[in-house]
Design a protein around this motif. Structure first.
Motif, PDB file in Angstrom:
ATOM      1  N   ASP A   1      -0.080   2.365   7.390  1.00 41.35           N
ATOM      2  CA  ASP A   1       0.613   1.633   6.337  1.00 41.35           C
ATOM      3  C   ASP A   1      -0.115   1.783   5.005  1.00 41.35           C
ATOM      4  O   ASP A   1       0.507   2.030   3.979  1.00 41.35           O
ATOM      5  CB  ASP A   1       0.753   0.163   6.720  1.00 41.35           C
ATOM      6  N   ALA A   2      -1.444   1.653   5.036  1.00 44.47           N
ATOM      7  CA  ALA A   2      -2.230   1.825   3.812  1.00 44.47           C
ATOM      8  C   ALA A   2      -2.033   3.234   3.253  1.00 44.47           C
ATOM      9  O   ALA A   2      -1.807   3.412   2.051  1.00 44.47           O
ATOM     10  CB  ALA A   2      -3.708   1.559   4.094  1.00 44.47           C
TER      11      ALA A   2
ATOM     12  N   LEU B   1      -8.350  -3.777  -0.044  1.00 45.28           N
ATOM     13  CA  LEU B   1      -8.757  -5.172   0.133  1.00 45.28           C
ATOM     14  C   LEU B   1      -8.157  -5.851   1.362  1.00 45.28           C
ATOM     15  O   LEU B   1      -8.700  -6.849   1.834  1.00 45.28           O
ATOM     16  CB  LEU B   1      -8.396  -5.992  -1.114  1.00 45.28           C
ATOM     17  N   VAL B   2      -7.058  -5.316   1.878  1.00 43.41           N
ATOM     18  CA  VAL B   2      -6.393  -5.983   2.999  1.00 43.41           C
ATOM     19  C   VAL B   2      -6.228  -5.060   4.205  1.00 43.41           C
ATOM     20  O   VAL B   2      -6.779  -5.307   5.275  1.00 43.41           O
ATOM     21  CB  VAL B   2      -5.009  -6.538   2.567  1.00 43.41           C
ATOM     22  N   GLU B   3      -5.459  -3.984   4.028  1.00 42.39           N
ATOM     23  CA  GLU B   3      -5.063  -3.174   5.178  1.00 42.39           C
ATOM     24  C   GLU B   3      -6.222  -2.431   5.827  1.00 42.39           C
ATOM     25  O   GLU B   3      -6.369  -2.459   7.057  1.00 42.39           O
ATOM     26  CB  GLU B   3      -3.968  -2.191   4.754  1.00 42.39           C
TER      27      GLU B   3
ATOM     28  N   ASP C   1       1.578   3.636   1.913  1.00 41.74           N
ATOM     29  CA  ASP C   1       1.779   2.823   0.709  1.00 41.74           C
ATOM     30  C   ASP C   1       1.183   3.517  -0.511  1.00 41.74           C
ATOM     31  O   ASP C   1       1.822   3.609  -1.563  1.00 41.74           O
ATOM     32  CB  ASP C   1       1.131   1.441   0.859  1.00 41.74           C
TER      33      ASP C   1
ATOM     34  N   ALA D   1      -5.014  -1.361  -4.225  1.00 44.25           N
ATOM     35  CA  ALA D   1      -5.728  -2.624  -4.048  1.00 44.25           C
ATOM     36  C   ALA D   1      -5.418  -3.246  -2.692  1.00 44.25           C
ATOM     37  O   ALA D   1      -6.328  -3.717  -1.995  1.00 44.25           O
ATOM     38  CB  ALA D   1      -5.370  -3.594  -5.174  1.00 44.25           C
ATOM     39  N   MET D   2      -4.143  -3.239  -2.301  1.00 45.71           N
ATOM     40  CA  MET D   2      -3.775  -3.777  -0.982  1.00 45.71           C
ATOM     41  C   MET D   2      -4.431  -2.981   0.140  1.00 45.71           C
ATOM     42  O   MET D   2      -4.902  -3.545   1.127  1.00 45.71           O
ATOM     43  CB  MET D   2      -2.249  -3.748  -0.811  1.00 45.71           C
ATOM     44  N   ALA D   3      -4.470  -1.668  -0.025  1.00 42.73           N
ATOM     45  CA  ALA D   3      -5.091  -0.828   0.998  1.00 42.73           C
ATOM     46  C   ALA D   3      -6.580  -1.138   1.120  1.00 42.73           C
ATOM     47  O   ALA D   3      -7.103  -1.330   2.226  1.00 42.73           O
ATOM     48  CB  ALA D   3      -4.882   0.647   0.670  1.00 42.73           C
TER      49      ALA D   3
ATOM     50  N   LEU E   1      -1.494  -1.362  -7.346  1.00 42.85           N
ATOM     51  CA  LEU E   1      -1.266  -2.463  -6.413  1.00 42.85           C
ATOM     52  C   LEU E   1      -1.368  -1.969  -4.971  1.00 42.85           C
ATOM     53  O   LEU E   1      -1.996  -2.613  -4.127  1.00 42.85           O
ATOM     54  CB  LEU E   1       0.106  -3.099  -6.663  1.00 42.85           C
ATOM     55  N   ALA E   2      -0.771  -0.821  -4.684  1.00 43.72           N
ATOM     56  CA  ALA E   2      -0.848  -0.254  -3.333  1.00 43.72           C
ATOM     57  C   ALA E   2      -2.293   0.068  -2.966  1.00 43.72           C
ATOM     58  O   ALA E   2      -2.733  -0.191  -1.846  1.00 43.72           O
ATOM     59  CB  ALA E   2       0.023   1.004  -3.236  1.00 43.72           C
TER      60      ALA E   2
ATOM     61  N   ASP F   1       6.602  -2.204   9.487  1.00 43.59           N
ATOM     62  CA  ASP F   1       6.114  -3.580   9.383  1.00 43.59           C
ATOM     63  C   ASP F   1       6.394  -4.373  10.660  1.00 43.59           C
ATOM     64  O   ASP F   1       5.565  -5.165  11.105  1.00 43.59           O
ATOM     65  CB  ASP F   1       6.731  -4.279   8.168  1.00 43.59           C
TER      66      ASP F   1
END
Length: 148
Positions: A106-107, A129-131, A110, A125-127, A122-123, A71
């Motif tokens: 990171d994606a 939608l964000v990462e 995760d 979704a973050m991958a 959650l991991a 990070d």
């Protein structure tokens, strides 16, 4: 540190030689390319060994330090990209490419290391939608910054 490759510091001398013209430079480029492919082949063999010997779960020392370090690298890359972008520096291409790679990694980690159930969703979704979108945007920025 002077080198026989034409003075200067060794990384710059190697880069100069890779970008040079002529038969000697072509041989050097082909040799460097061959060395990279050979290292990749050795690494692929190591991947096969790891894939056949590592099963299930592994206990890892300093797990939180690894995640925090990743990070911190991402934050550093994003700050560097932002500062270089504000200056319209072509170096933003390198910082953006490194940052894109770190976000992609990171994606991947995760999602692959999340426990099942809600944590995994959650991991994921973050991958998604964000990462990964941020990684793609930084890769596109990297490409366009080369043209500045």
């Amino acid at each position: 540190m002077r080198t026989p490759m034409g003075g200067g510091r060794w990384p710059q001398a190697v880069l100069d030689r890779l970008g040079a013209e002529g038969p000697g430079a072509d041989r050097f480029r082909r040799g460097t390319a061959g060395a990279l492919v050979a290292v990749a082949a050795l690494l692929f063999g190591w991947i096969l060994v790891l894939g056949s010997t590592t099963r299930g779960q592994a206990e890892v020392r300093n797990w939180s330090v690894v995640w925090i370090g990743l990070d911190v690298l991402q934050v550093t890359g994003l700050i560097a990209t932002g500062l270089l972008l504000a200056r319209r520096s072509r170096l933003a291409a390198l910082a953006a490419a490194a940052s894109a790679t770190l976000l992609f990694l990171d994606a991947w980690f995760d999602v692959m290391t999340a426990e099942g159930g809600g944590a995994w969703y959650l991991a994921l979704a973050m991958a998604l939608l964000v990462e990964l979108p941020a990684s793609l945007a930084l890769a596109a920025l990297s490409r366009s910054a080369l043209d500045w």
